[in-house]
Write a protein that holds these residues in place. Structure first.
Motif, PDB file in Angstrom:
ATOM      1  N   ASP A  73       0.861  -1.179   0.000  1.00 46.75           N
ATOM      2  CA  ASP A  73       0.000   0.000   0.000  1.00 46.75           C
ATOM      3  C   ASP A  73       0.902   1.234   0.000  1.00 46.75           C
ATOM      4  N   LYS A  75       0.281   4.475  -0.073  1.00 48.15           N
ATOM      5  CA  LYS A  75      -0.087   5.548   0.849  1.00 48.15           C
ATOM      6  C   LYS A  75       0.353   5.226   2.276  1.00 48.15           C
ATOM      7  N   ALA A  76       0.192   3.975   2.689  1.00 43.99           N
ATOM      8  CA  ALA A  76       0.584   3.588   4.044  1.00 43.99           C
ATOM      9  C   ALA A  76       2.096   3.631   4.232  1.00 43.99           C
ATOM     10  N   GLN A  77       2.837   3.500   3.141  1.00 44.78           N
ATOM     11  CA  GLN A  77       4.296   3.479   3.209  1.00 44.78           C
ATOM     12  C   GLN A  77       4.930   4.861   3.126  1.00 44.78           C
ATOM     13  N   PRO A 135       5.231  -0.842  13.734  1.00 44.74           N
ATOM     14  CA  PRO A 135       5.592  -0.026  12.573  1.00 44.74           C
ATOM     15  C   PRO A 135       6.237   1.303  12.944  1.00 44.74           C
ATOM     16  N   HIS A 179       7.444  -4.446   0.228  1.00 40.24           N
ATOM     17  CA  HIS A 179       7.390  -3.269   1.098  1.00 40.24           C
ATOM     18  C   HIS A 179       8.713  -2.499   1.177  1.00 40.24           C
TER      19      HIS A 179
END
Length: 261
Positions: A73, A75-77, A135, A179
């Motif tokens: 994802d 945006k999440a990264q 995270p 990722h």
């Protein structure tokens, strides 16, 4: 620098293709391009800067390929990618003050160390495991440290991000590889901006290598998504050891001169 011969452009294009292929699967593309640039006679600082130019295209290409298949994802990264970019920029600033011979001395041993790690590390698979860091903690510790390393030296950055995700975040290798790509892109961009101002980029060579790395990244990411982690270890081990041997075989390498042969 003087003009670079046509055959050097061709050889480094194929080196970048293979590097993009390897990096998209397991990281470590710099383990191929940096030694290849040094072997071609490119000064260490210019090798680092030119590698950042081509490397960010390979990372972006892999990021898009994995994201399209739902393995990450973007945006999440993004917050982690910004941290990686800051680390890469600081590392690149530091690299300008590190003597060029340091890279020639460190590189062969780094290559051998990475090969040994991959050879001896057990339980590398595509199955998710136990998470050891949240995270936020991962982003505050591992990401900036590896990003700094990427700006300072670079080779193996993708591998280190991937192994961090595997051992500390509990990701399987395919998920971890996917990722790492945006983080690798972030640290490449951060370092690249610094190298622009230092004038340590060979633009024509970097653009030619960028084309090769993008093509290699597309082939490699598709192969990784199809076959998982089975081809990672032998590929990196052989590449690391071969490049280390090639660098140590250079008569101008300080390590070889110190050893008297």
């Amino acid at each position: 620098m003087t003009d670079i011969a046509l055959h050097v452009f061709i050889l480094l294009f194929f080196a970048a293709f293979f590097a993009g292929f390897v990096d998209s699967i397991a990281g470590g593309g710099g383990l191929i391009t940096i030694p290849a640039l040094l072997i071609a006679g490119i000064p260490p600082l210019h090798a680092l800067g030119t590698n950042k130019l081509q490397g960010q295209f390979a990372a972006a290409s892999s990021t898009i390929a994995y994201a399209r298949k739902g393995h990450m994802d973007i945006k999440a990264q993004l917050p982690m990618a910004l941290v990686a970019a800051a680390g890469g920029a600081i590392g690149a600033i530091t690299a300008a003050y590190v003597p060029g011979t340091v890279l020639q001395i460190v590189m062969p041993f780094l290559l051998v160390a990475v090969a040994i790690y991959f050879a001896l590390k057990p339980n590398l698979s595509d199955v998710d495991g136990h998470r050891r860091l949240t995270p936020i903690v991962f982003a505050a510790t591992v990401v900036p440290v590896v990003g700094f390393y990427d700006g300072l030296f670079g080779p193996g950055t993708g591998s280190f991000y991937m192994l961090g995700f595997v051992t500390l975040s509990g990701y399987g290798m395919l998920k971890a590889t996917a990722h790492t790509k945006l983080l690798n892109f972030g640290s490449n961009v951060g370092a690249f901006i610094v190298f622009i101002f230092s004038g340590a980029i060979l633009w024509k060579l970097g653009c030619v290598m960028a084309v090769g790395s993008v093509l290699g990244a597309q082939v490699g990411s598709r192969l990784a998504m199809k076959n998982g982690a089975r081809i990672i270890k032998p590929l990196l081990i052989v590449t690391c050891l071969a490049m280390a041997a090639k660098l140590l075989a250079d008569p101008a390498n300080p390590v070889r001169m110190w050893m008297g042969f």
